[in-house]
Design a protein around this motif. Sequence first.
Motif, PDB file in Angstrom:
ATOM      1  N   VAL A 110      -8.133   0.040  -3.540  1.00  0.00           N
ATOM      2  CA  VAL A 110      -7.517   1.530  -3.499  1.00  0.00           C
ATOM      3  C   VAL A 110      -7.937   1.165  -1.786  1.00  0.00           C
ATOM      4  O   VAL A 110      -7.134   1.422  -1.390  1.00  0.00           O
ATOM      5  CB  VAL A 110      -8.616   2.955  -4.570  1.00  0.00           C
ATOM      6  CG1 VAL A 110      -7.568   3.892  -3.089  1.00  0.00           C
ATOM      7  CG2 VAL A 110      -7.628   2.296  -5.333  1.00  0.00           C
ATOM      8  N   LEU A 111      -8.609   1.353  -1.366  1.00  0.00           N
ATOM      9  CA  LEU A 111      -9.200   1.264  -0.547  1.00  0.00           C
ATOM     10  C   LEU A 111      -7.829   0.519   0.630  1.00  0.00           C
ATOM     11  O   LEU A 111      -7.962   0.770   1.201  1.00  0.00           O
ATOM     12  CB  LEU A 111     -10.621   0.750  -0.067  1.00  0.00           C
ATOM     13  CG  LEU A 111     -11.597   1.827  -0.119  1.00  0.00           C
ATOM     14  CD1 LEU A 111     -12.679   1.406  -0.316  1.00  0.00           C
ATOM     15  CD2 LEU A 111     -11.222   2.974   0.954  1.00  0.00           C
ATOM     16  N   ARG A 112      -8.470  -1.169   0.257  1.00  0.00           N
ATOM     17  CA  ARG A 112      -7.592  -2.070   0.832  1.00  0.00           C
ATOM     18  C   ARG A 112      -6.047  -1.568   0.766  1.00  0.00           C
ATOM     19  O   ARG A 112      -5.245  -1.893   2.477  1.00  0.00           O
ATOM     20  CB  ARG A 112      -7.602  -3.274  -0.034  1.00  0.00           C
ATOM     21  CG  ARG A 112      -7.027  -4.609   0.712  1.00  0.00           C
ATOM     22  CD  ARG A 112      -7.301  -5.779   0.080  1.00  0.00           C
ATOM     23  NE  ARG A 112      -6.127  -5.967  -1.213  1.00  0.00           N
ATOM     24  CZ  ARG A 112      -7.147  -5.900  -2.207  1.00  0.00           C
ATOM     25  NH1 ARG A 112      -8.011  -6.146  -2.267  1.00  0.00           N
ATOM     26  NH2 ARG A 112      -6.800  -6.195  -2.934  1.00  0.00           N
ATOM     27  N   VAL A 113      -5.458  -1.131   0.067  1.00  0.00           N
ATOM     28  CA  VAL A 113      -4.145  -0.908   0.198  1.00  0.00           C
ATOM     29  C   VAL A 113      -4.139   0.863   1.317  1.00  0.00           C
ATOM     30  O   VAL A 113      -2.841   1.101   1.643  1.00  0.00           O
ATOM     31  CB  VAL A 113      -3.446  -0.618  -1.614  1.00  0.00           C
ATOM     32  CG1 VAL A 113      -1.880   0.168  -1.390  1.00  0.00           C
ATOM     33  CG2 VAL A 113      -3.262  -1.695  -2.133  1.00  0.00           C
ATOM     34  N   ARG A 114      -4.549   1.507   0.843  1.00  0.00           N
ATOM     35  CA  ARG A 114      -4.292   2.537   2.125  1.00  0.00           C
ATOM     36  C   ARG A 114      -5.112   2.372   2.957  1.00  0.00           C
ATOM     37  O   ARG A 114      -4.439   2.773   4.117  1.00  0.00           O
ATOM     38  CB  ARG A 114      -5.853   3.283   1.279  1.00  0.00           C
ATOM     39  CG  ARG A 114      -6.129   4.706   1.951  1.00  0.00           C
ATOM     40  CD  ARG A 114      -4.991   5.735   2.405  1.00  0.00           C
ATOM     41  NE  ARG A 114      -5.117   5.826   0.715  1.00  0.00           N
ATOM     42  CZ  ARG A 114      -5.484   7.417   0.301  1.00  0.00           C
ATOM     43  NH1 ARG A 114      -7.138   7.884   1.074  1.00  0.00           N
ATOM     44  NH2 ARG A 114      -5.793   8.043  -0.649  1.00  0.00           N
ATOM     45  N   SER A 115      -5.817   0.957   3.452  1.00  0.00           N
ATOM     46  CA  SER A 115      -5.742   0.203   4.339  1.00  0.00           C
ATOM     47  C   SER A 115      -4.342   0.088   5.430  1.00  0.00           C
ATOM     48  O   SER A 115      -3.815   0.448   5.892  1.00  0.00           O
ATOM     49  CB  SER A 115      -6.677  -0.596   5.375  1.00  0.00           C
ATOM     50  OG  SER A 115      -8.615   0.200   4.646  1.00  0.00           O
ATOM     51  N   GLN A 116      -3.951  -0.535   4.079  1.00  0.00           N
ATOM     52  CA  GLN A 116      -2.076  -1.282   4.441  1.00  0.00           C
ATOM     53  C   GLN A 116      -1.435   0.298   4.432  1.00  0.00           C
ATOM     54  O   GLN A 116      -0.602  -0.130   5.821  1.00  0.00           O
ATOM     55  CB  GLN A 116      -2.064  -1.767   3.762  1.00  0.00           C
ATOM     56  CG  GLN A 116      -2.823  -3.457   3.574  1.00  0.00           C
ATOM     57  CD  GLN A 116      -2.818  -4.434   2.333  1.00  0.00           C
ATOM     58  OE1 GLN A 116      -1.543  -3.520   1.562  1.00  0.00           O
ATOM     59  NE2 GLN A 116      -2.927  -5.255   2.300  1.00  0.00           N
ATOM     60  N   THR A 117      -1.407   1.086   4.339  1.00  0.00           N
ATOM     61  CA  THR A 117      -0.627   1.968   4.098  1.00  0.00           C
ATOM     62  C   THR A 117      -0.554   2.829   4.893  1.00  0.00           C
ATOM     63  O   THR A 117       0.291   3.817   5.873  1.00  0.00           O
ATOM     64  CB  THR A 117      -0.988   2.863   2.940  1.00  0.00           C
ATOM     65  OG1 THR A 117      -1.519   3.912   2.347  1.00  0.00           O
ATOM     66  CG2 THR A 117      -0.438   1.832   1.450  1.00  0.00           C
ATOM     67  N   ASN A 118      -1.925   3.867   5.601  1.00  0.00           N
ATOM     68  CA  ASN A 118      -2.491   4.291   6.931  1.00  0.00           C
ATOM     69  C   ASN A 118      -1.972   3.382   7.972  1.00  0.00           C
ATOM     70  O   ASN A 118      -1.496   3.820   9.397  1.00  0.00           O
ATOM     71  CB  ASN A 118      -3.490   3.949   6.753  1.00  0.00           C
ATOM     72  CG  ASN A 118      -4.575   4.883   6.230  1.00  0.00           C
ATOM     73  OD1 ASN A 118      -3.862   5.777   5.664  1.00  0.00           O
ATOM     74  ND2 ASN A 118      -5.285   5.357   5.742  1.00  0.00           N
ATOM     75  N   GLU A 119      -2.149   1.810   8.387  1.00  0.00           N
ATOM     76  CA  GLU A 119      -1.369   0.854   9.200  1.00  0.00           C
ATOM     77  C   GLU A 119       0.330   1.711   9.353  1.00  0.00           C
ATOM     78  O   GLU A 119       0.596   1.553  10.151  1.00  0.00           O
ATOM     79  CB  GLU A 119      -1.409  -0.596   8.882  1.00  0.00           C
ATOM     80  CG  GLU A 119      -3.191  -0.866   9.875  1.00  0.00           C
ATOM     81  CD  GLU A 119      -3.589  -0.240  11.132  1.00  0.00           C
ATOM     82  OE1 GLU A 119      -3.143  -0.693  12.391  1.00  0.00           O
ATOM     83  OE2 GLU A 119      -4.416   0.043  10.992  1.00  0.00           O
TER      84      GLU A 119
END
Length: 146
Positions: A56-65
Amino acid sequence: MLPYQPRGLKYFLRTKEEMKQTIETIMKRESTDIITLDFLMVIAPTEQAQKVLKHVLRVRSQTNEQLKQLYYEITGEILGVDQETFNRPDDFTSGIQEQIELQNIRVRRLENLHQQSISAQIGQQRVSYVMYEEKRILGRLKFLVE
Protein backbone atom coordinates in the motif's frame (compact mmCIF):
# COMPACT_ATOMS: atom_id res chain seq x y z
CA MET A 1 -14.05 46.99 -26.63
CA LEU A 2 -12.70 43.90 -24.90
CA PRO A 3 -10.67 41.41 -26.95
CA TYR A 4 -12.54 38.36 -28.17
CA GLN A 5 -12.31 35.41 -25.82
CA PRO A 6 -13.69 32.07 -26.96
CA ARG A 7 -16.52 30.81 -24.81
CA GLY A 8 -14.82 27.51 -23.99
CA LEU A 9 -11.59 29.14 -22.79
CA LYS A 10 -13.19 30.57 -19.64
CA TYR A 11 -14.69 27.16 -18.80
CA PHE A 12 -11.37 25.44 -19.53
CA LEU A 13 -9.47 27.81 -17.21
CA ARG A 14 -12.08 27.41 -14.46
CA THR A 15 -11.85 23.62 -14.72
CA LYS A 16 -8.04 23.75 -14.53
CA GLU A 17 -8.31 25.87 -11.38
CA GLU A 18 -10.78 23.36 -9.91
CA MET A 19 -8.35 20.53 -10.72
CA LYS A 20 -5.53 22.43 -9.04
CA GLN A 21 -7.60 22.91 -5.89
CA THR A 22 -8.75 19.28 -5.85
CA ILE A 23 -5.17 18.00 -6.14
CA GLU A 24 -4.07 20.33 -3.34
CA THR A 25 -6.88 19.01 -1.14
CA ILE A 26 -6.03 15.37 -1.91
CA MET A 27 -2.32 15.91 -1.28
CA LYS A 28 -2.75 17.87 1.95
CA ARG A 29 -2.55 14.65 3.98
CA GLU A 30 0.27 13.10 1.93
CA SER A 31 2.96 13.12 4.64
CA THR A 32 0.61 12.30 7.49
CA ASP A 33 -0.91 9.34 5.64
CA ILE A 34 2.52 7.93 4.76
CA ILE A 35 3.70 8.26 8.37
CA THR A 36 0.49 6.66 9.68
CA LEU A 37 0.64 3.76 7.22
CA ASP A 38 4.31 3.23 8.06
CA PHE A 39 3.49 3.21 11.78
CA LEU A 40 0.66 0.71 11.21
CA MET A 41 3.05 -1.50 9.26
CA VAL A 42 5.42 -1.52 12.25
CA ILE A 43 2.67 -2.52 14.71
CA ALA A 44 0.91 -4.93 12.32
CA PRO A 45 -0.04 -8.14 14.14
CA THR A 46 0.98 -10.47 11.29
CA GLU A 47 3.61 -10.70 8.61
CA GLN A 48 0.85 -10.77 5.99
CA ALA A 49 -0.54 -7.44 7.27
CA GLN A 50 2.96 -5.96 7.12
CA LYS A 51 3.34 -7.08 3.50
CA VAL A 52 -0.04 -5.63 2.56
CA LEU A 53 0.82 -2.30 4.14
CA LYS A 54 4.26 -2.26 2.53
CA HIS A 55 2.57 -2.72 -0.85
CA VAL A 56 0.00 0.00 0.00
CA LEU A 57 2.83 2.39 0.88
CA ARG A 58 4.64 1.69 -2.39
CA VAL A 59 1.51 2.21 -4.48
CA ARG A 60 0.55 5.34 -2.53
CA SER A 61 3.99 6.83 -3.21
CA GLN A 62 3.52 6.12 -6.93
CA THR A 63 0.04 7.65 -7.06
CA ASN A 64 1.21 10.71 -5.13
CA GLU A 65 3.98 11.20 -7.70
CA GLN A 66 1.44 10.94 -10.51
CA LEU A 67 -0.70 13.63 -8.85
CA LYS A 68 2.33 15.87 -8.37
CA GLN A 69 3.21 15.50 -12.05
CA LEU A 70 -0.35 16.34 -13.08
CA TYR A 71 -0.29 19.39 -10.81
CA TYR A 72 2.91 20.53 -12.52
CA GLU A 73 1.34 20.00 -15.96
CA ILE A 74 -1.64 22.14 -14.95
CA THR A 75 0.15 24.94 -13.09
CA GLY A 76 3.80 24.83 -14.11
CA GLU A 77 4.58 24.84 -10.38
CA ILE A 78 5.85 22.23 -7.95
CA LEU A 79 3.20 21.29 -5.41
CA GLY A 80 3.92 22.47 -1.89
CA VAL A 81 2.25 20.18 0.62
CA ASP A 82 1.06 21.28 4.04
CA GLN A 83 1.66 18.61 6.62
CA GLU A 84 -0.99 17.82 9.17
CA THR A 85 0.01 16.63 12.61
CA PHE A 86 0.54 12.88 13.02
CA ASN A 87 -1.89 11.39 15.53
CA ARG A 88 -0.77 7.98 16.68
CA PRO A 89 -3.58 5.41 16.39
CA ASP A 90 -4.61 3.70 19.62
CA ASP A 91 -4.16 0.26 18.07
CA PHE A 92 -3.78 -1.46 14.72
CA THR A 93 -7.48 -2.09 14.06
CA SER A 94 -8.66 1.43 14.90
CA GLY A 95 -5.78 2.84 12.84
CA ILE A 96 -6.77 0.77 9.81
CA GLN A 97 -10.43 1.71 10.22
CA GLU A 98 -9.47 5.39 10.26
CA GLN A 99 -7.35 4.86 7.13
CA ILE A 100 -10.34 3.20 5.44
CA GLU A 101 -12.50 6.25 6.19
CA LEU A 102 -9.80 8.60 4.88
CA GLN A 103 -9.28 6.39 1.82
CA ASN A 104 -13.00 6.56 1.01
CA ILE A 105 -12.75 10.35 1.08
CA ARG A 106 -9.62 10.24 -1.11
CA VAL A 107 -11.36 8.01 -3.67
CA ARG A 108 -14.38 10.34 -3.81
CA ARG A 109 -12.08 13.31 -4.40
CA LEU A 110 -10.27 11.37 -7.11
CA GLU A 111 -13.60 10.61 -8.78
CA ASN A 112 -14.31 14.34 -8.75
CA LEU A 113 -10.84 15.02 -10.18
CA HIS A 114 -11.51 12.44 -12.89
CA GLN A 115 -14.67 14.29 -13.95
CA GLN A 116 -12.74 17.56 -13.97
CA SER A 117 -9.98 16.01 -16.09
CA ILE A 118 -12.56 14.86 -18.62
CA SER A 119 -14.04 18.36 -18.80
CA ALA A 120 -10.63 20.02 -19.10
CA GLN A 121 -9.26 17.28 -21.36
CA ILE A 122 -6.09 17.16 -19.26
CA GLY A 123 -4.54 14.13 -17.57
CA GLN A 124 -7.45 11.77 -18.04
CA GLN A 125 -5.31 8.63 -18.28
CA ARG A 126 -3.14 9.67 -15.35
CA VAL A 127 -6.15 10.33 -13.13
CA SER A 128 -7.81 7.08 -14.24
CA TYR A 129 -4.66 5.16 -13.26
CA VAL A 130 -4.45 6.89 -9.86
CA MET A 131 -8.13 6.31 -9.15
CA TYR A 132 -7.85 2.63 -10.09
CA GLU A 133 -4.84 2.10 -7.82
CA GLU A 134 -6.38 4.02 -4.93
CA LYS A 135 -9.55 1.91 -5.13
CA ARG A 136 -7.32 -1.18 -4.93
CA ILE A 137 -5.65 0.31 -1.84
CA LEU A 138 -9.11 0.70 -0.29
CA GLY A 139 -9.80 -3.00 -0.91
CA ARG A 140 -6.48 -3.99 0.66
CA LEU A 141 -7.15 -1.89 3.75
CA LYS A 142 -10.61 -3.43 4.13
CA PHE A 143 -9.03 -6.89 3.84
CA LEU A 144 -6.90 -6.11 6.91
CA VAL A 145 -9.94 -5.71 9.21
CA GLU A 146 -12.10 -8.55 7.84
